[in-house]
Design a protein around this motif. Structure first.
Motif, mmCIF file in Angstrom:
data_model
loop_
_atom_site.group_PDB
_atom_site.id
_atom_site.type_symbol
_atom_site.label_atom_id
_atom_site.label_comp_id
_atom_site.label_asym_id
_atom_site.label_seq_id
_atom_site.Cartn_x
_atom_site.Cartn_y
_atom_site.Cartn_z
ATOM 1 N N THR A 46 22.401 38.105 31.209
ATOM 2 C CA THR A 46 21.897 37.490 29.983
ATOM 3 C C THR A 46 21.466 38.582 29.013
ATOM 4 O O THR A 46 21.372 39.761 29.372
ATOM 5 C CB THR A 46 20.706 36.569 30.283
ATOM 6 N N LEU A 47 21.183 38.193 27.764
ATOM 7 C CA LEU A 47 20.710 39.166 26.790
ATOM 8 C C LEU A 47 19.410 39.810 27.254
ATOM 9 O O LEU A 47 19.159 40.994 27.015
ATOM 10 C CB LEU A 47 20.511 38.494 25.427
ATOM 11 N N LYS A 48 18.578 39.039 27.931
ATOM 12 C CA LYS A 48 17.324 39.577 28.444
ATOM 13 C C LYS A 48 17.581 40.655 29.485
ATOM 14 O O LYS A 48 16.874 41.664 29.553
ATOM 15 C CB LYS A 48 16.481 38.451 29.035
ATOM 16 N N THR A 53 17.696 42.484 20.311
ATOM 17 C CA THR A 53 18.108 41.224 20.945
ATOM 18 C C THR A 53 18.166 40.107 19.906
ATOM 19 O O THR A 53 19.116 39.302 19.892
ATOM 20 C CB THR A 53 17.129 40.851 22.072
ATOM 21 N N ARG A 103 21.567 38.144 18.832
ATOM 22 C CA ARG A 103 21.620 36.691 18.946
ATOM 23 C C ARG A 103 21.966 36.055 17.595
ATOM 24 O O ARG A 103 22.708 35.079 17.527
ATOM 25 C CB ARG A 103 20.286 36.173 19.486
ATOM 26 N N ASP A 125 25.360 33.592 16.085
ATOM 27 C CA ASP A 125 25.231 32.313 15.388
ATOM 28 C C ASP A 125 26.075 32.234 14.124
ATOM 29 O O ASP A 125 26.163 31.178 13.502
ATOM 30 C CB ASP A 125 23.758 32.061 15.014
ATOM 31 N N ALA A 148 27.345 39.353 28.049
ATOM 32 C CA ALA A 148 26.006 38.768 27.922
ATOM 33 C C ALA A 148 25.953 37.827 26.716
ATOM 34 O O ALA A 148 25.336 36.760 26.767
ATOM 35 C CB ALA A 148 24.961 39.864 27.789
ATOM 36 N N GLY A 149 26.619 38.239 25.635
ATOM 37 C CA GLY A 149 26.703 37.347 24.481
ATOM 38 C C GLY A 149 27.498 36.091 24.779
ATOM 39 O O GLY A 149 27.124 34.977 24.379
ATOM 40 N N GLN A 176 27.783 34.714 27.696
ATOM 41 C CA GLN A 176 26.970 33.867 28.566
ATOM 42 C C GLN A 176 25.989 33.037 27.747
ATOM 43 O O GLN A 176 25.735 31.872 28.051
ATOM 44 C CB GLN A 176 26.213 34.729 29.573
ATOM 45 N N GLU A 177 25.454 33.638 26.700
ATOM 46 C CA GLU A 177 24.557 32.904 25.803
ATOM 47 C C GLU A 177 25.295 31.727 25.160
ATOM 48 O O GLU A 177 24.775 30.621 25.062
ATOM 49 C CB GLU A 177 24.033 33.856 24.725
ATOM 50 N N ASP A 215 25.988 29.025 27.823
ATOM 51 C CA ASP A 215 24.797 28.234 28.134
ATOM 52 C C ASP A 215 24.472 27.251 27.020
ATOM 53 O O ASP A 215 23.950 26.163 27.267
ATOM 54 C CB ASP A 215 23.593 29.161 28.373
ATOM 55 N N ASP A 216 24.774 27.654 25.779
ATOM 56 C CA ASP A 216 24.532 26.759 24.641
ATOM 57 C C ASP A 216 25.479 25.557 24.693
ATOM 58 O O ASP A 216 25.066 24.409 24.529
ATOM 59 C CB ASP A 216 24.706 27.546 23.338
#
Length: 752
Positions: free
Chosen positions: A467-469, A478, A482, A486, A508-509, A511-512, A515-516
């Motif tokens: 993840t980004l974290k 971060t 993010r 968008d 990682a991006g 995956q974000e 998840d969205d």
């Protein structure tokens, strides 16, 4: 022992045991008796007489408060006495969660009781007592004392003490109570899992016939090695790592047992020492009594190891067992390049060679290596692992050139390569599954002066990327990354040399976005390094004419919102990426170059029109990977004067500080563990778009970017040094010499 009545069953249901084991102080202060399992409490309640609800009870030993709260649901009054102030404080905090009005805590010696509040209908001691007769005067006429007598390992005698009609003390044994606990109960005690997770894992373990601990680790995100260490300490078992046990392994001792039996029970005989068997297992709940019957001994010493280390140990012993039947090919087949012997050598794939290859892979997985290097220099074979960017030798494989040739045949066979071809480089893929994790293995062979060399890259395929974290970026970067994801359209580039983590940052991006779930994402990659659920991933196939550019032209007709291009390698791919951005898609890609400004020049060199690039480019992130300081052995350090002079030519800031890792078992003495990205971030604004559209020289483009707010890699690296994330010594490794000092802005050097 009687069956529990409905009120007792309801009390156990209403008082969750997990509420009494969440304190971090418990492991240091409370024993297994102090946090009894639900089964122990059920057993104790079954030995007590039927309760009317009007009893006054004295409980000796507060423990965690669990037994006291359960009793408060069943009787009129519960008086609790405890002589340890730390345990008393823990019990008070836990009991306060339930606010029982009929439960009172007292500080004092439990052996003296609380005579001022007597008489009691029941006195229950959760502590061991040599005798309870001194407490008899505090009982009501029909009262009784239940206490723990002598112990034998985890077993304790439950004793009953009361007076007969003549007033004489009567003592009897009621039965044994088992205070032992399995790994799942120990994990609950440590606050790492809850009872619901344990119940699900137990059901799964029964169905799949596997250890409960292995099922639990599939359901919770907890550090594997630290979990095993905590369990070993909690259960009173020795914990050891494979590298430590390699020195103790006894091949002949291992061969004296049935392999099928050992594999089924997850047991691995290490050696026999002073008449006792030393047994390793990755299942702390395994019963080793059968081994005592199979092999004469005075006892068994169990050693707990992680699942990866268990496989490594098994592989090494397996190699020893199979080597007896291995007959190496004639040495003349290796001394020269005579092809007459090549066919015989290529066809020899013995179980011994397979075992060696698998053991090397298990070592790589255990060390979290990114690559395995298998090399030959004349008669010397060298096997190395790349861990956190550096190569480390595996010294416990002493292969001959003949054995190396056989291992390479195994590798080629599994990767579906031509085992008869030794003159040309070859590339292939195979897969490895270790526990619940699958690995995609990218194999590359290379002919050299003394024979073939092999490099194997290990790519975990978990279905979920970092993840980004997890990337370790600063909160500001971060947020900016993010925000880029968008955007409805535009081009975002991640640049850097090979092995700088570009694909990981992009994944990682992704995956974000996965998840969205509100946008469709399509990727084209060569190869697919991270398989991500809910992302449509496609692989380039140059052998049939399906290139990056072909994929881009096809993707725009698939109604995507986001397109990822694994790499922009040529002008055609760059042009299609910009066209996809112009038609309303967010395009993410990587580029091989040194920094963010070089990336712009690289795109010019690929033939992109400056106006198209100026209008579509959103941002560029350039990155390198730096070693993280091991958090378990981090200490303040004295900075290197030479590096300081290069970093701060004018004056070193007064508040400058740095850290290093002094080396510990968690990092294998290296002082570093893992890597983090050091990022240069360039956000394209209106001013920079005007500059790009003029296509100025590279030097001017750099200082224009600095004036527009370029976050340099030097700035990011210094922030990580000050935070104690990376050592100061990493800066010369990731920054060229001219970038260590402050850069000029607007043509004038900063006076930092």
């Amino acid at each position: 022992m009687r069956a529990l009545d409905p009120l007792a069953l309801q009390a156990l249901k209403d008082v969750p045991r997990a509420q009494f084991v969440a304190s971090p102080d418990l492991s240091a202060q409370l024993s297994g008796h102090s946090i009894p399992s639900t089964l122990v409490v059920r057993t104790l309640l079954g030995y007590l007489p039927a309760l009317t609800g009007n009893e006054q009870v004295l409980l000796i030993g507060a423990g965690s408060g669990y037994l006291a709260v359960v009793l408060s649901r069943l009787v009129r009054q519960v008086q609790v006495i405890e002589n340890n102030p730390q345990i008393l404080a823990i019990a008070r905090a836990n009991i306060a969660k339930f606010m029982p009005g009929n439960l009172h805590l007292h500080s004092g010696d439990g052996r003296q009781g609380l005579p001022q509040l007597a008489p009691y209908d029941l006195i229950i001691s959760s502590c061991e007592l040599s005798t309870a007769e001194s407490l008899l005067p505090q009982l009501s006429p029909q009262g009784a004392i239940y206490y723990l007598g002598t112990r034998n390992g985890p077993w304790a005698n439950l004793m009953l003490c009361r007076t007969d009609e003549q007033g004489r003390a009567q003592i009897s044994k009621l039965g044994l109570i088992d205070f032992s606990r399995d790994s799942s109960e120990a994990l609950i005690d440590l606050g790492l899992v809850d009872e619901m997770v344990v119940e699900v894992a137990r059901a799964e373990a029964r169905l799949l016939k596997k250890p409960v601990l292995h099922s639990i680790l599939r359901h919770v995100d907890i550090d594997n090695i630290n979990t095993y260490k905590a369990l070993a300490q909690r259960l009173g078992i020795r914990f050891a790592e494979a590298d430590e046990l390699f020195k103790e392994l006894d091949k002949q001792f291992f061969l004296s047992f049935s392999r099928t039996f050992l594999d089924h029970h997850r047991l691995l005989p290490v050696c026999k020492r002073d008449g006792r068997l030393v047994i390793a297992s990755d299942n702390p709940d395994v019963k080793s009594e059968l081994l005592e019957q199979m092999h004469p001994c005075t006892g068994v010493d169990k050693v707990l190891v992680t699942s990866n280390d268990f496989r490594r140990l098994w592989s090494v012993l397996n190699i020893s067992g199979k080597s007896d039947g291995y007959v190496p090919p004639p040495q003349q087949a290796l001394a020269g390049e005579a092809e007459a012997f090549a066919a015989d050598l290529d066809n020899q794939v013995s179980p011994y060679l397979v075992a060696i290859y698998e053991a090397i892979l298990f070592d790589a997985v255990s060390e979290k290596a990114s690559d395995v290097h298998i090399e030959r220099y004349q008669q010397r074979v060298r096997i190395r692992l790349r861990v956190d960017g550096d190569l480390y030798d595996l010294h416990h494989y002493q292969l001959t050139p003949a054995e190396l040739a056989g291992v390479i045949n195994v590798i080629k066979t599994r990767a579906q390569l031509d085992i008869a071809e030794h003159r040309l480089p070859q590339g292939g893929r195979s897969r490895l599954k270790v526990g619940e994790t699958s690995y995609d293995l990218r194999i590359q062979t290379q002919p050299s002066l003394h024979g073939e060399h092999v490099v194997i890259r290990l790519l975990p395929q978990s279905g979920h990327a970092l993840t980004l974290k997890d990337l370790g970026l600063s909160p500001g970067l971060t947020r900016q990354y993010r925000r880029l994801l968008d955007n409805p359209s535009g081009l975002v580039l991640i640049v850097g040399p090979t092995g700088s983590g570009k694909t990981t940052t992009l994944s990682a991006g992704l995956q974000e976005l996965a998840d969205d779930g509100t946008r469709k994402v399509i990727t084209v990659e060569d190869p697919i390094e991270y398989a991500i659920d809910n992302i449509q991933q496609t692989r380039v196939r140059n052998n049939i004419g399906f290139t990056f550019a072909d994929a881009m032209r096809s993707f725009v007709r698939q109604d995507p919102d986001v397109i990822l291009v694994g790499e922009i390698r040529d002008g055609e791919t760059a042009l299609e990426a910009v066209r996809a951005s112009q038609t309303g898609h967010l395009v993410l890609s990587t580029l091989h170059c040194n920094d963010s400004v070089d990336a712009i020049q690289r795109l010019f060199d690929l033939g992109l029109h400056r106006n198209s690039l100026a209008s579509e480019l959103l941002a560029i992130m350039a990155q390198r990977l730096a070693k993280r300081i091991c958090p378990d052995c981090k200490v303040p350090a004295e900075p290197d004067p030479q590096i300081l002079r290069e970093l701060f030519p004018q004056q070193v800031p007064d508040n400058f500080r740095c850290f290093v890792g002094k080396g510990c078992p968690q990092c294998n003495g290296r002082g570093t563990r893992g890597r983090t990205a050091v990022v240069e971030f360039l956000q394209i604004n209106g001013e920079l778009r005007d500059v790009i559209s003029r296509q100025p020289p590279l030097g001017e483009l750099r200082w224009r970017a600095l004036d527009a707010g370029l976050v340099t890699m030097r700035d990011s690296a210094l922030e990580l040094v000050l935070q104690g994330v990376i050592p100061l010594s990493e800066l010369p490794r990731i920054l060229p010499e001219e970038r260590l000092a402050p850069e000029p802005r607007g043509g004038i050097r900063s006076s930092e």
